[in-house]
Write a protein that holds these residues in place. Structure first.
Motif, PDB file in Angstrom:
ATOM      1  N   LEU A  52       0.815  -1.219   0.000  1.00 22.48           N
ATOM      2  CA  LEU A  52       0.000   0.000   0.000  1.00 22.48           C
ATOM      3  C   LEU A  52       0.843   1.261   0.000  1.00 22.48           C
ATOM      4  CD1 LEU A  52      -2.672  -1.155   2.614  1.00 22.48           C
ATOM      5  CD2 LEU A  52      -2.840  -1.214   0.125  1.00 22.48           C
ATOM      6  N   GLY A  53       2.077   1.149  -0.503  1.00 24.55           N
ATOM      7  CA  GLY A  53       2.975   2.295  -0.489  1.00 24.55           C
ATOM      8  C   GLY A  53       2.447   3.488  -1.246  1.00 24.55           C
ATOM      9  N   ASN A  54       1.751   3.242  -2.374  1.00 22.54           N
ATOM     10  CA  ASN A  54       1.200   4.316  -3.194  1.00 22.54           C
ATOM     11  C   ASN A  54      -0.325   4.323  -3.191  1.00 22.54           C
ATOM     12  OD1 ASN A  54       3.336   5.862  -4.385  1.00 22.54           O
ATOM     13  ND2 ASN A  54       3.930   4.023  -5.481  1.00 22.54           N
ATOM     14  N   ALA A  55      -0.917   3.572  -2.289  1.00 22.54           N
ATOM     15  CA  ALA A  55      -2.370   3.380  -2.344  1.00 22.54           C
ATOM     16  C   ALA A  55      -3.124   4.635  -1.930  1.00 22.54           C
ATOM     17  CB  ALA A  55      -2.769   2.218  -1.446  1.00 22.54           C
ATOM     18  N   ASP A  56      -4.236   4.897  -2.623  1.00 21.75           N
ATOM     19  CA  ASP A  56      -5.129   5.956  -2.173  1.00 21.75           C
ATOM     20  C   ASP A  56      -6.057   5.379  -1.106  1.00 21.75           C
ATOM     21  OD1 ASP A  56      -6.946   4.415  -3.562  1.00 21.75           O
ATOM     22  OD2 ASP A  56      -7.138   5.814  -5.247  1.00 21.75           O
ATOM     23  N   ALA A  57      -6.933   6.231  -0.586  1.00 21.43           N
ATOM     24  CA  ALA A  57      -7.791   5.800   0.527  1.00 21.43           C
ATOM     25  C   ALA A  57      -8.710   4.652   0.125  1.00 21.43           C
ATOM     26  CB  ALA A  57      -8.614   6.993   1.026  1.00 21.43           C
ATOM     27  N   SER A  58      -9.223   4.671  -1.106  1.00 21.25           N
ATOM     28  CA  SER A  58     -10.163   3.633  -1.520  1.00 21.25           C
ATOM     29  C   SER A  58      -9.489   2.271  -1.618  1.00 21.25           C
ATOM     30  CB  SER A  58     -10.804   3.999  -2.860  1.00 21.25           C
ATOM     31  OG  SER A  58      -9.823   4.114  -3.883  1.00 21.25           O
ATOM     32  N   LEU A  59      -8.256   2.220  -2.159  1.00 25.70           N
ATOM     33  CA  LEU A  59      -7.545   0.949  -2.260  1.00 25.70           C
ATOM     34  C   LEU A  59      -7.174   0.434  -0.867  1.00 25.70           C
ATOM     35  CD1 LEU A  59      -6.360  -1.220  -4.093  1.00 25.70           C
ATOM     36  CD2 LEU A  59      -4.241   0.108  -4.202  1.00 25.70           C
ATOM     37  N   THR A 176      -5.954  23.904  -2.686  1.00 20.88           N
ATOM     38  CA  THR A 176      -5.072  22.941  -2.023  1.00 20.88           C
ATOM     39  C   THR A 176      -5.183  21.574  -2.700  1.00 20.88           C
ATOM     40  OG1 THR A 176      -6.736  22.216  -0.444  1.00 20.88           O
ATOM     41  CG2 THR A 176      -5.387  24.132   0.165  1.00 20.88           C
ATOM     42  N   ASP A 177      -4.150  20.755  -2.510  1.00 21.62           N
ATOM     43  CA  ASP A 177      -4.195  19.391  -3.061  1.00 21.62           C
ATOM     44  C   ASP A 177      -5.366  18.612  -2.488  1.00 21.62           C
ATOM     45  OD1 ASP A 177      -2.024  19.806  -4.636  1.00 21.62           O
ATOM     46  OD2 ASP A 177      -0.605  18.654  -3.407  1.00 21.62           O
ATOM     47  N   ASN A 178      -5.678  18.836  -1.225  1.00 27.06           N
ATOM     48  CA  ASN A 178      -6.777  18.109  -0.593  1.00 27.06           C
ATOM     49  C   ASN A 178      -8.121  18.468  -1.251  1.00 27.06           C
ATOM     50  OD1 ASN A 178      -7.767  16.288   1.493  1.00 27.06           O
ATOM     51  ND2 ASN A 178      -8.694  18.104   2.428  1.00 27.06           N
ATOM     52  N   LEU A 179      -8.309  19.753  -1.551  1.00 31.69           N
ATOM     53  CA  LEU A 179      -9.540  20.176  -2.208  1.00 31.69           C
ATOM     54  C   LEU A 179      -9.608  19.608  -3.625  1.00 31.69           C
ATOM     55  CD1 LEU A 179     -12.134  21.745  -2.430  1.00 31.69           C
ATOM     56  CD2 LEU A 179     -10.806  23.810  -2.949  1.00 31.69           C
ATOM     57  N   ILE A 180      -8.496  19.656  -4.354  1.00 28.92           N
ATOM     58  CA  ILE A 180      -8.473  19.107  -5.710  1.00 28.92           C
ATOM     59  C   ILE A 180      -8.762  17.616  -5.674  1.00 28.92           C
ATOM     60  CG2 ILE A 180      -7.028  18.694  -7.749  1.00 28.92           C
ATOM     61  CD1 ILE A 180      -5.567  21.294  -7.120  1.00 28.92           C
ATOM     62  N   ARG A 181      -8.252  16.921  -4.656  1.00 30.24           N
ATOM     63  CA  ARG A 181      -8.507  15.482  -4.517  1.00 30.24           C
ATOM     64  C   ARG A 181     -10.010  15.223  -4.355  1.00 30.24           C
ATOM     65  NH1 ARG A 181      -5.340  14.914  -0.796  1.00 30.24           N
ATOM     66  NH2 ARG A 181      -3.545  14.007  -1.873  1.00 30.24           N
ATOM     67  N   ASP A 275      -4.287  10.635  -6.670  1.00 29.83           N
ATOM     68  CA  ASP A 275      -2.958  10.246  -6.202  1.00 29.83           C
ATOM     69  C   ASP A 275      -2.300   9.189  -7.078  1.00 29.83           C
ATOM     70  OD1 ASP A 275      -2.857  11.742  -3.623  1.00 29.83           O
ATOM     71  OD2 ASP A 275      -4.637  10.555  -3.217  1.00 29.83           O
ATOM     72  N   TYR A 276      -2.977   8.731  -8.119  1.00 30.29           N
ATOM     73  CA  TYR A 276      -2.484   7.566  -8.846  1.00 30.29           C
ATOM     74  C   TYR A 276      -2.186   7.883 -10.307  1.00 30.29           C
ATOM     75  CZ  TYR A 276      -2.278   2.644 -10.269  1.00 30.29           C
ATOM     76  OH  TYR A 276      -1.864   1.439 -10.754  1.00 30.29           O
ATOM     77  N   HIS A 277      -3.197   8.246 -11.065  1.00 34.21           N
ATOM     78  CA  HIS A 277      -2.992   8.505 -12.490  1.00 34.21           C
ATOM     79  C   HIS A 277      -2.356   9.868 -12.720  1.00 34.21           C
ATOM     80  CE1 HIS A 277      -5.973   5.202 -12.940  1.00 34.21           C
ATOM     81  NE2 HIS A 277      -5.208   4.925 -13.969  1.00 34.21           N
ATOM     82  N   SER A 278      -1.598   9.952 -13.816  1.00 30.54           N
ATOM     83  CA  SER A 278      -0.854  11.180 -14.090  1.00 30.54           C
ATOM     84  C   SER A 278      -1.064  11.707 -15.502  1.00 30.54           C
ATOM     85  CB  SER A 278       0.644  10.927 -13.871  1.00 30.54           C
ATOM     86  OG  SER A 278       1.101   9.874 -14.716  1.00 30.54           O
ATOM     87  N   GLY A 279      -1.756  10.988 -16.352  1.00 29.93           N
ATOM     88  CA  GLY A 279      -1.941  11.430 -17.734  1.00 29.93           C
ATOM     89  C   GLY A 279      -3.202  10.832 -18.312  1.00 29.93           C
ATOM     90  N   LEU A 280      -3.071  10.195 -19.479  1.00 33.36           N
ATOM     91  CA  LEU A 280      -4.213   9.579 -20.142  1.00 33.36           C
ATOM     92  C   LEU A 280      -4.929   8.598 -19.219  1.00 33.36           C
ATOM     93  CD1 LEU A 280      -5.836   8.804 -22.780  1.00 33.36           C
ATOM     94  CD2 LEU A 280      -4.117   6.995 -23.063  1.00 33.36           C
ATOM     95  N   ILE A 281      -6.266   8.632 -19.245  1.00 30.84           N
ATOM     96  CA  ILE A 281      -7.113   7.658 -18.540  1.00 30.84           C
ATOM     97  C   ILE A 281      -8.082   7.088 -19.566  1.00 30.84           C
ATOM     98  CG2 ILE A 281      -8.771   7.284 -16.677  1.00 30.84           C
ATOM     99  CD1 ILE A 281      -7.771   9.933 -15.473  1.00 30.84           C
ATOM    100  N   PHE A 282      -8.315   5.795 -19.531  1.00 30.97           N
ATOM    101  CA  PHE A 282      -9.310   5.217 -20.437  1.00 30.97           C
ATOM    102  C   PHE A 282     -10.090   4.107 -19.746  1.00 30.97           C
ATOM    103  CE2 PHE A 282      -5.215   3.209 -21.227  1.00 30.97           C
ATOM    104  CZ  PHE A 282      -5.495   1.845 -21.240  1.00 30.97           C
ATOM    105  N   SER A 283     -11.333   3.960 -20.166  1.00 27.12           N
ATOM    106  CA  SER A 283     -12.229   2.949 -19.627  1.00 27.12           C
ATOM    107  C   SER A 283     -13.086   2.410 -20.761  1.00 27.12           C
ATOM    108  CB  SER A 283     -13.150   3.537 -18.548  1.00 27.12           C
ATOM    109  OG  SER A 283     -12.408   4.206 -17.552  1.00 27.12           O
TER     110      SER A 283
END
Length: 400
Positions: A52-59, A176-181, A275-283
Motif C-alpha cells: 500500500l505504499g502508493n495506495a489511495d484511501a479507496s484501495l 489545495t491538493d486536498n480540495l483538488i482530490r 494520487d495515482y494517475h498522471s496522464g491519459l485515462i481510459f475505460s
C-alpha cells in the motif's frame, strides 16, 4: 449456519464458466506474449508497507489486512496487482530500458465494487514501463482493444480522459491538493451538488470552469466534438491547451493504428484517482453493465516508493466479468466414450488418443454418466480384435 454457505459476493466457479475463463486467460496471455509482454506472478500477500505504499484511501479500504504470526508485522491481501508489478519493475528487474510485463491472478476486495460484482475478481492486465511518450499510450490502447475483441464483447465504447485536466483548469486559483482530490472524486461520481458545496469559496470563474467538466462528454468528432467544446469553454491557458492537444493527437493516431476501432467517446469529468494517475485515462463500457469492464491509463512515478520512479502505463480487466458478458459461449468439447475394460491394447489406444489432444471418457462400472462439459459423439469399440473409434450409434454390422 450451513456448512456450505459462502461469504457475501463470493462464489464458486463451476465447470462451464471455469472452462470459458481458462480459455480466455490462455488467449489473452498468448496475445500479450506476441506484443512482447513477459508474464510475472506476484505473491497474493505482502507487508502492507510495500503493498500500500502508493495506495489511495479507496484501495486501502479495499485491502484485507491480517497479522503475520511469523514476524508480527501487518500483511495485506492484494486488492490490485498493478502496485506489485510496479515494485517488480522498479526494485527487482531494475532494467534501464523499456519493460513490458503482464499478469493474471485473483485479487480480493473487502467490498464488492458494484451491485453484481464479486469480491474476488480474476485480474488480468499489462503494464509498460520506461516510455513517457504517446507511443507507449498507443501500444497499450491497441492491446486493450485486442483484449476486448478477443473477449468476444460487442458494441463496447472506449472512453478517454486525462488526469491532468482538473489541475490545469484550476491552475493559479490557489486550491489545495486536498480540495483538488475531493473535486476529483466528485467529478468521477458526477455529483454536482457535492461539487457546488466544495466550490463555495472559490471564484465564480473557477467554479464555472470546474462544473463545465461535467458536460464535456460525448463524441470525439463531428460538429459536437467534445474537444472543440472544451477549447471554447475551459480556460485558455497553456496547461489546458497542452492536455487538449495531447488528447487530440492521441485520438488521431489511435484511429490510424487500430483496425477494429470501437466507438470512441470523451468523458473529461472521469478523472480517476488524484494520487495515482498522471496522464491519459481510459475505460471501456458495454451495454447492460453499469461498471467499466476495462480500466487503464498512465501512472508515472508510482515506482518512486520502491526506489525508482519510471514512466508507466497499463490496463486491467476482470476475466470473470468479461466471461459473464460474452454474448456467444464456446461449445463444449467433443469427446470419445470408452468402456472400462482391463485390456492392455485398449489402454494403449486411449493413451495415444489423449496424446493427440482427444478427450477420452471411460465409463466406470455401475455409475451414471453426467458430464456437462463434454459431448461424446464417438466411442471406442472392439471389432475383429481391434479397438476402433466410431460414431456413436453406428450400426454394429458395419464394424465387422
Amino acid at each position: 449456519m450451513s456448512a456450505w454457505l459462502l461469504p457475501e459476493s463470493v462464489a464458486d466457479v463451476l465447470p462451464s464458466e471455469a472452462r470459458r475463463i481458462e480459455e480466455l486467460r490462455r488467449s489473452l496471455l498468448d496475445r500479450f506474449r506476441v506484443y512482447g509482454y513477459e508474464l510475472v506472478m506476484p505473491p497474493m500477500l505482502e507487508y502492507t508497507e510495500s503493498l500500500l505504499g502508493n495506495a489511495d484511501a479507496s484501495l486501502n479500504l479495499q485491502t484485507f489486512k491480517l497479522l503475520d504470526q511469523a514476524s508480527g508485522r501487518m500483511l495485506g491481501l492484494r486488492a490490485d496487482t498493478t502496485p506489485q508489478v510496479a515494485r517488480i519493475d522498479a526494485h527487482i528487474l531494475n532494467r534501464k530500458g523499456v519493460t513490458r510485463l503482464c499478469y493474471c491472478g485473483p485479487v480480493l476486495h473487502t467490498q464488492a465494487l458494484g451491485l453484481h460484482n464479486t469480491r474476488e475478481p480474476l485480474q488480468c492486465g499489462a503494464e509498460l514501463y520506461g516510455c513517457g511518450g504517446i507511443e507507449a499510450d498507443l501500444e497499450i490502447l491497441n492491446l486493450a482493444v485486442d483484449t476486448l475483441n478477443l473477449s468476444g464483447l460487442k458494441g463496447y465504447r472506449l472512453a478517454l480522459s486525462h488526469a491532468g485536466l482538473l489541475a490545469a483548469v484550476v491552475d493559479g486559483e490557489g486550491l489545495t491538493d486536498n480540495l483538488i482530490r475531493h473535486l476529483h472524486d466528485c467529478l468521477a461520481q458526477k455529483d454536482r451538488p457535492a461539487l457546488e458545496a466544495l466550490l463555495v469559496e472559490v471564484s465564480a470563474a473557477c467554479k464555472a470552469n470546474v462544473l463545465a467538466l461535467l458536460s464535456l462528454y460525448g463524441s470525439v468528432g463531428g460538429s459536437n466534438c467534445v474537444l472543440n467544446r472544451a477549447a471554447e469553454t475551459l480556460p485558455r491557458n497553456p496547461k489546458v491547451g497542452a492536455v487538449l492537444n495531447e488528447l487530440r493527437t492521441l485520438i488521431a493516431r489511435l484511429q490510424e493504428t487500430v483496425s477494429a476501432m470501437p466507438a470512441l467517446i470523451l468523458d473529461l469529468a472521469d478523472l480517476a484517482s488524484f494520487d495515482y494517475h498522471s496522464g491519459l485515462i481510459f475505460s471501456a463500457y458495454v451495454e447492460g453493465c453499469p461498471n467499466a469492464v476495462l480500466r487503464g491509463g498512465r501512472y508515472d512515478d508510482v515506482g518512486a516508493v520502491y526506489g525508482r520512479a519510471r514512466p508507466a502505463t497499463g490496463f486491467s480487466v476482470d476475466l470473470r466479468e468479461l466471461v459473464s458478458l460474452q454474448a456467444v459461449h464456446s461449445k463444449p468439447k467433443t469427446a470419445i466414450r470408452a468402456p472400462w475394460v482391463y485390456d492392455t491394447e485398449l489402454m494403449a489406444v486411449i493413451r495415444e488418443l489423449r496424446s493427440q489432444g482427444e478427450v477420452v471418457l471411460q465409463s466406470l462400472p455401475n455409475t451414471a454418466q453426467e458430464e456437462e462439459e463434454f459431448v461424446c459423439d464417438r466411442q471406442l469399440v472392439q471389432a475383429n480384435a481391434v479397438w476402433k473409434v466410431v460414431p456413436i450409434g453406428m450400426n454394429q454390422e458395419k464394424l465387422k
